[in-house]
Write an enzyme that holds these catalytic residues in place. Structure first.
Site, short mmCIF file in Angstrom:
data_model
loop_
_atom_site.label_atom_id
_atom_site.label_comp_id
_atom_site.label_asym_id
_atom_site.label_seq_id
_atom_site.Cartn_x
_atom_site.Cartn_y
_atom_site.Cartn_z
N LYS A 67 0.85 -1.20 0.00
CA LYS A 67 0.00 0.00 0.00
C LYS A 67 0.88 1.25 0.00
O LYS A 67 2.09 1.16 0.26
CB LYS A 67 -0.92 -0.03 1.21
CG LYS A 67 -0.19 -0.01 2.54
CD LYS A 67 -1.15 -0.26 3.71
CE LYS A 67 -0.39 -0.25 5.03
NZ LYS A 67 -1.22 -0.76 6.13
N TYR A 69 17.45 29.31 9.95
CA TYR A 69 16.26 30.02 10.40
C TYR A 69 16.08 29.89 11.91
O TYR A 69 16.25 28.79 12.46
CB TYR A 69 15.01 29.45 9.71
CG TYR A 69 14.90 29.81 8.25
CD1 TYR A 69 14.82 31.14 7.85
CD2 TYR A 69 14.86 28.81 7.29
CE1 TYR A 69 14.71 31.46 6.49
CE2 TYR A 69 14.75 29.11 5.94
CZ TYR A 69 14.67 30.44 5.56
OH TYR A 69 14.55 30.75 4.24
C1 LIG Z 1 -0.50 -1.83 6.67
C2 LIG Z 1 -1.11 -3.10 7.09
C3 LIG Z 1 -0.30 -4.22 7.32
C4 LIG Z 1 1.21 -4.15 7.29
O1 LIG Z 1 1.66 -3.56 8.48
P1 LIG Z 1 3.22 -3.39 8.81
O2 LIG Z 1 3.24 -2.84 10.18
O3 LIG Z 1 3.77 -2.44 7.81
O4 LIG Z 1 3.83 -4.73 8.70
C5 LIG Z 1 -0.93 -5.41 7.59
N1 LIG Z 1 -2.29 -5.50 7.66
C6 LIG Z 1 -3.08 -4.43 7.47
C7 LIG Z 1 -4.57 -4.59 7.58
C8 LIG Z 1 -2.52 -3.20 7.19
O5 LIG Z 1 -3.33 -2.15 7.01
#
Ligand SMILES: *Cc1c(COP(=O)(O)O)cnc(C)c1O
Length: 367
Positions: free
Chosen positions: A35, A256
């Site tokens: 994702k 800054y």
């Molecule tokens: C993002 C996600 C994962 C992966 O999580 P990580 O902490 O990056 O391993 C797994 N299951 C779901 C439902 C997620 O949304």
């Protein structure tokens, strides 16, 4: 010459991390979670290195289309399921498996016209209180789904909220199993933290695990453990070069807001990297940076296009000297993204995902 900032995606490290996660996951099949455009790495850039996974999990339908365009014919899981009825048409067309976490999604399915029944992952809320059916509603949801001609196999799924900490997964695991013990179908549990920290306990109970962050070489439970402990390798390096050097006198300030004041004469370098490249503005004096493969510290406030570093430990540094903001230096020295993230009060996930579009990206290929 282009501005010297560059992100490098390390294909060998992606393969290595996938193998590490597989070893920790026992017999479970692996959803490589890609994702957010593969956690900022770019789906097209990681695909070849991660295609040894059993499937890909994501939540954006456009990203699912991109995976199919790469000719991935294996499973793809939509982690948040469908957002509107017409998404189901795309699921039919592209053969996407999808999460069902609420009644509205079952309503959409029951109205969907298709010849091809769909594979769904019925999600239970076992305590995280984000997505999923409450334990007392899960069986009714399963029964309803099971009666639909639009639905093929039903798998069961839940997500842990505390796998990276002392609370662990025991209570959520117990809640999930109490409700689902006698239901048929595959199970999908476990993000990276659960796989790495609780792999043996999950072993027989999860047909599919869903690691994300570990594949990208960040420790899910930093600072308790670092990537060295989990034997993960960084998959993204952010590098640049020095574009100026300043000799500060005692009392001189930097950047800054004059957030850093020299207490003695000090050689300082200016790096072509700022928050508009995705480097966190919340990092302050002391955040580790590598100059010529050697550890030193950030000085003062990060600006949009530049940041300053202390050159005291690297007297040979000059304009053009290589800088590693996170990842791996040319000399092989490592600076974990987790350390930089911690200095900004956040996690490696956020830094990877925030890599700015203006940063050119190259892939380090396999040897
Ligand atoms: C993002 C996600 C994962 C992966 O999580 P990580 O902490 O990056 O391993 C797994 N299951 C779901 C439902 C997620 O949304």
């Amino acid at each position: 010459m282009p501005r010297p900032i560059l992100a490098t995606i390390h294909a060998p490290a992606l393969r290595h991390n996938l193998a590490r996660v597989r070893a920790a996951a026992g017999d479970a099949k692996i959803w490589a979670t890609v994702k957010a455009d593969a956690y900022g790495h770019g789906i097209e850039r990681v695909f070849d290195s991660l295609r040894a996974a059993d499937g890909f999990a994501l939540l954006d339908l456009k990203e699912a289309q991109r995976l199919r365009a790469l000719d991935w014919r294996g499973p793809i899981l939509l982690l948040e399921g469908c957002f509107e009825a017409r998404d189901l048409e795309l699921c039919s067309r592209l053969g996407l498996w999808h999460v069902v976490h609420c009644q509205e999604q079952i309503d959409m399915l029951s109205a969907h016209k298709t010849q091809l029944p769909q594979r769904v992952f019925l999600k239970m809320n076992s305590g995280m209180n984000r997505l999923g059916f409450a334990p007392e509603r899960l069986r009714a949801a399963w029964t309803r789904l099971n009666a639909l001609p639009q639905v093929d196999e039903i798998s069961l799924m839940t997500h842990f909220g505390d796998a990276d900490g002392p609370k662990g997964i025991a209570a959520q695991m117990a809640a999930f199993e109490a409700v689902t013990a006698d239901l048929p179908g595959e199970r999908s549990l476990a993000n990276s933290a659960a796989v790495l920290r609780h792999g043996p306990a999950l072993g027989q109970r999860s047909d599919w695990v869903r690691p994300g962050i570990a594949l990208y070489g960040s420790a899910p439970d930093f600072p308790e453990h670092g990537t060295g402990h989990w034997q993960l390798k960084p998959t993204m390096s952010l590098s640049s070069r020095l574009i100026a050097v300043q000799d500060l006198q005692r009392g001189d300030t930097v950047g800054y807001g004059s957030q850093f004041t020299a207490e003695q004469p000090l050689r300082m370098g200016v790096v072509a990297c700022g928050y508009a490249d995705g480097y966190p503005r919340h990092c302050s004096t002391g955040t580790p940076v590598l100059v010529d493969g050697q550890r030193t510290r950030l000085l003062g406030r990060v600006s949009m296009d530049m940041l300053a570093v202390d050159l005291t430990p690297v007297p040979q540094a000059q304009i053009g000297s290589p800088i590693t903001l996170w990842g791996q230096s040319a000399q092989g020295e490592l600076l974990s993204i987790d350390e930089v993230a911690a200095a900004a009060g956040t996690v490696g996930y956020e830094l990877m995902c925030a890599l700015a579009p203006r940063v050119p990206v190259v892939i380090e290929a396999d040897d």
